[in-house]
Design a protein around this motif. Structure first.
Motif, PDB file in Angstrom:
ATOM      1  N   SER A  28     -35.448  83.671   3.612  1.00  0.00           N
ATOM      2  CA  SER A  28     -35.552  83.852   4.987  1.00  0.00           C
ATOM      3  C   SER A  28     -34.291  84.345   5.464  1.00  0.00           C
ATOM      4  O   SER A  28     -33.881  85.206   4.571  1.00  0.00           O
ATOM      5  CB  SER A  28     -36.215  82.565   5.414  1.00  0.00           C
ATOM      6  N   ARG A 162     -39.630  80.703   7.706  1.00  0.00           N
ATOM      7  CA  ARG A 162     -38.245  80.818   7.225  1.00  0.00           C
ATOM      8  C   ARG A 162     -37.434  79.560   7.475  1.00  0.00           C
ATOM      9  O   ARG A 162     -36.461  79.299   6.789  1.00  0.00           O
ATOM     10  CB  ARG A 162     -37.558  82.005   7.907  1.00  0.00           C
ATOM     11  N   ASP A 182     -32.971  75.753   6.588  1.00  0.00           N
ATOM     12  CA  ASP A 182     -33.761  76.826   5.993  1.00  0.00           C
ATOM     13  C   ASP A 182     -34.567  76.267   4.825  1.00  0.00           C
ATOM     14  O   ASP A 182     -34.489  75.073   4.494  1.00  0.00           O
ATOM     15  CB  ASP A 182     -32.891  78.011   5.591  1.00  0.00           C
TER      16      ASP A 182
END
Length: 258
Positions: A28, A162, A182
Motif C-alpha cells: 500500500s 492499504r 499499514d
C-alpha cells in the motif's frame, strides 16, 4: 480474574505466517527512547502517507525483543485516557464488557461482529515486551490477545485495502480517538488485539476490553478501547487525514517505528 490461556501460536508458525499475509498484499505513545538519535531519525524520516523512506530504514518484518517474566516491571503506569465516558463505555464496563462487540468492516469480503466471549476463545498469543512511550518512560509487560492477522483473514481483506484503522471508545474533548497501521504491521506476528495483561484481564486504565499491541512502534500507536477495525484505501477522510488522533492534533509522525 486470572487468564486461562487459549491455544498458543508458536513463534515459528507466526514468523512463517507473515510472508503469506503482508507479502502478498499491495503495500500500500518508556527509557528516553524518543531522545535516541536513531529513533529521531525514524520519526522524522517521512512525511505524508506513502512512507517509502521509512520502510527502507529497518526490517519491517523483524520481531520486537521479548523478555522473561523476571524482567517485567513491578509498576506499569497508565497514560492517555484512563476512564472513557463516550460510546456507552461506562455501561459496558459495569457489564464487564459482556455486550461489547468488535466490529470489522470497510474493505473486507465478510464484515465481522465479534463478542468478547468469542474473542477470548480464539487462538491467542502471549508476549512479554517493552512499551516505549514518546513521553520518555518505558515498562515491560505481558500481553495476551488475538493476533490481528487472524481477524483480517476471517474478514477477507480486499486487494484495494492499504491501511487498518482502529476506532476507539475514548475521545479528547469530543474528538474521537483513532489510530492506524499499514498492512505490513497489521500482519506482523506480534501485532495483537490484547485482552489480557500480566495474567489478568486488561484493566480499564490500560484499555479494556481490547487494545492494540503493535510492538515495533512507540506507545502512542497502541490504541486502547478498540471497538471497530476498518480496512481502508486512504485515510484522507478520517479525522484530519494524518492517520491518528495524535498525528492530527499534535503533529506526531504516523510511523513510529523502533
Amino acid at each position: 480474574m486470572t487468564i486461562v490461556t487459549r491455544p498458543v501460536l508458536t513463534r515459528r508458525r507466526l514468523i512463517g505466517s507473515i510472508g503469506a499475509g503482508a507479502g502478498s498484499l499491495l503495500l500500500s505513545g518508556c527509557d528516553r527512547i524518543a531522545a535516541s538519535p536513531t529513533v529521531q531519525n525514524v520519526l522524522g524520516a517521512g512525511e505524508g502517507l506513502t512512507f517509502r523512506a521509512q520502510r527502507l530504514l529497518s526490517d519491517r518484518t523483524a520481531l520486537a525483543r521479548e523478555f522473561s517474566a523476571l524482567d517485567m516491571s513491578p509498576v506499569f503506569r497508565t497514560n492517555g485516557n484512563t476512564a472513557p465516558t463516550a460510546n456507552g463505555y461506562e455501561r459496558h464496563a459495569a457489564e464487564k464488557f459482556a455486550n461489547w462487540r468488535l466490529v470489522v468492516d470497510g474493505l473486507v469480503r465478510r464484515p465481522q461482529s465479534l463478542s468478547m466471549a468469542q474473542i477470548r476463545t480464539m487462538p491467542a498469543r502471549t508476549q512479554i515486551t517493552r512499551h516505549d512511550c514518546v513521553e520518555g518512560w518505558s515498562a515491560i509487560g505481558k500481553w495476551t490477545g488475538l493476533p490481528l492477522k487472524l481477524v483480517l483473514n476471517a474478514a477477507g481483506v480486499l486487494p484495494s485495502a492499504r491501511y487498518v484503522v482502529f476506532h476507539c471508545a475514548d475521545d479528547f474533548d469530543g474528538d474521537p480517538y483513532y489510530e492506524s497501521v499499514d498492512l505490513i504491521d497489521a500482519y506482523h506476528p506480534q501485532t495483537i488485539l490484547a485482552w489480557g495483561m500480566n495474567d489478568e484481564l486488561l484493566s480499564v486504565g490500560h484499555g479494556a476490553p481490547l487494545r492494540l499491541r503493535v510492538e515495533r512502534q512507540l506507545g502512542y500507536k497502541q490504541a486502547k478501547y478498540v471497538m471497530r477495525v476498518s480496512l481502508v484505501a486512504s485515510m484522507a477522510e478520517i479525522g484530519a487525514g494524518k492517520g491518528g488522533y495524535w498525528e492530527d492534533s499534535a503533529g506526531y509522525q504516523w510511523y513510529a517505528g523502533i
